[in-house]
Design a protein around this motif. Structure first.
Motif, PDB file in Angstrom:
ATOM      1  N   LEU A   6       8.617  -5.573   5.673  1.00 43.50           N
ATOM      2  CA  LEU A   6       7.854  -5.327   6.896  1.00 43.50           C
ATOM      3  C   LEU A   6       7.254  -3.936   6.998  1.00 43.50           C
ATOM      4  N   HIS A   7       7.992  -2.922   6.536  1.00 43.23           N
ATOM      5  CA  HIS A   7       7.549  -1.536   6.732  1.00 43.23           C
ATOM      6  C   HIS A   7       8.293  -0.640   5.759  1.00 43.23           C
ATOM      7  N   GLY A   8       7.590   0.316   5.180  1.00 41.71           N
ATOM      8  CA  GLY A   8       8.204   1.284   4.275  1.00 41.71           C
ATOM      9  C   GLY A   8       7.836   2.687   4.690  1.00 41.71           C
ATOM     10  N   PHE A   9       8.783   3.627   4.511  1.00 43.46           N
ATOM     11  CA  PHE A   9       8.531   5.019   4.889  1.00 43.46           C
ATOM     12  C   PHE A   9       9.556   5.925   4.232  1.00 43.46           C
ATOM     13  N   ILE A  10       9.245   7.216   4.233  1.00 44.24           N
ATOM     14  CA  ILE A  10      10.178   8.243   3.775  1.00 44.24           C
ATOM     15  C   ILE A  10      10.921   8.727   5.010  1.00 44.24           C
TER      16      ILE A  10
ATOM     17  N   ARG B 177      12.899   4.221   2.782  1.00 48.23           N
ATOM     18  CA  ARG B 177      13.434   3.089   3.530  1.00 48.23           C
ATOM     19  C   ARG B 177      12.398   1.974   3.515  1.00 48.23           C
ATOM     20  N   VAL B 178      12.865   0.760   3.310  1.00 47.39           N
ATOM     21  CA  VAL B 178      12.025  -0.418   3.481  1.00 47.39           C
ATOM     22  C   VAL B 178      12.760  -1.314   4.463  1.00 47.39           C
ATOM     23  N   LEU B 179      12.062  -1.677   5.538  1.00 46.40           N
ATOM     24  CA  LEU B 179      12.628  -2.550   6.556  1.00 46.40           C
ATOM     25  C   LEU B 179      12.142  -3.975   6.287  1.00 46.40           C
TER      26      LEU B 179
ATOM     27  N   ASN C 218       1.099   4.231  -2.996  1.00 46.55           N
ATOM     28  CA  ASN C 218       0.864   5.645  -2.753  1.00 46.55           C
ATOM     29  C   ASN C 218       2.022   6.538  -3.180  1.00 46.55           C
ATOM     30  N   LEU C 219       3.155   5.947  -3.537  1.00 50.63           N
ATOM     31  CA  LEU C 219       4.260   6.746  -4.073  1.00 50.63           C
ATOM     32  C   LEU C 219       3.911   7.168  -5.495  1.00 50.63           C
ATOM     33  N   SER C 220       4.495   8.252  -5.935  1.00 51.26           N
ATOM     34  CA  SER C 220       4.274   8.685  -7.311  1.00 51.26           C
ATOM     35  C   SER C 220       4.912   7.682  -8.262  1.00 51.26           C
ATOM     36  N   PRO C 221       4.426   7.610  -9.519  1.00 48.55           N
ATOM     37  CA  PRO C 221       5.054   6.700 -10.487  1.00 48.55           C
ATOM     38  C   PRO C 221       6.554   6.982 -10.646  1.00 48.55           C
TER      39      PRO C 221
ATOM     40  N   GLU D 230       0.831  -1.212   0.000  1.00 51.21           N
ATOM     41  CA  GLU D 230       0.000   0.000   0.000  1.00 51.21           C
ATOM     42  C   GLU D 230       0.864   1.260   0.000  1.00 51.21           C
ATOM     43  N   TRP D 231       1.941   1.256   0.779  1.00 49.71           N
ATOM     44  CA  TRP D 231       2.850   2.396   0.814  1.00 49.71           C
ATOM     45  C   TRP D 231       3.457   2.624  -0.568  1.00 49.71           C
TER      46      TRP D 231
END
Length: 127
Positions: free
Chosen positions: A97-101, A83-85, A44-47, A40-41
């Motif tokens: 497990l988790h992605g974020f800026i 970052r993707v953990l 939601n990022l731009s192409p 899902e993350w």
């Protein structure tokens, strides 16, 4: 190398490890309710940003954090860093497990704690 151009389909990718020259299958962590937070993350990022998410695994883009959780870093547009953990499960799969800026130099404790909780749930067979 992993690429996430079409995150709406089931994952059909592997991670090429530079250190060992082997392929590691990657899967999305799934919650008890069936959600896949990293997928899902990514959606939601731009192409344009999604084009940058893809990595050879190994330093300097991948490093261990703690308790078997690793971080993959990717530079995005506008000087942002994603970052993707993940962890490697007993089946030898890279479990995302988790992605974020990332907004700070240090990986935020709450993001690492969430990844650890997701790892523990996955290990207990909730996926």
């Amino acid at each position: 190398m992993v690429h996430y151009d079409n995150v709406s389909e089931k994952p059909k990718f592997h991670v090429a490890s530079e250190d060992f020259g082997k392929r590691v299958p990657a899967i999305f962590y799934r919650t008890e309710a069936g959600g896949e937070p990293v997928r899902e993350w990514l959606k939601n990022l731009s192409p344009e940003d999604r084009k940058h998410i893809g990595w050879p695994v190994g330093m300097p883009v991948c490093r261990p954090l703690s308790e078997g959780v690793y971080e993959v870093r990717t530079k995005l547009t506008q000087n942002r860093i994603a970052r993707v953990l993940f962890y490697i499960d007993k089946k030898g799969r890279m479990v995302l497990l988790h992605g974020f800026i990332k907004k700070t130099q240090k990986t935020p404790d709450e993001d690492l704690a969430l990844a650890r909780r997701n790892k523990n749930k996955h290990q207990k067979g909730l996926q």
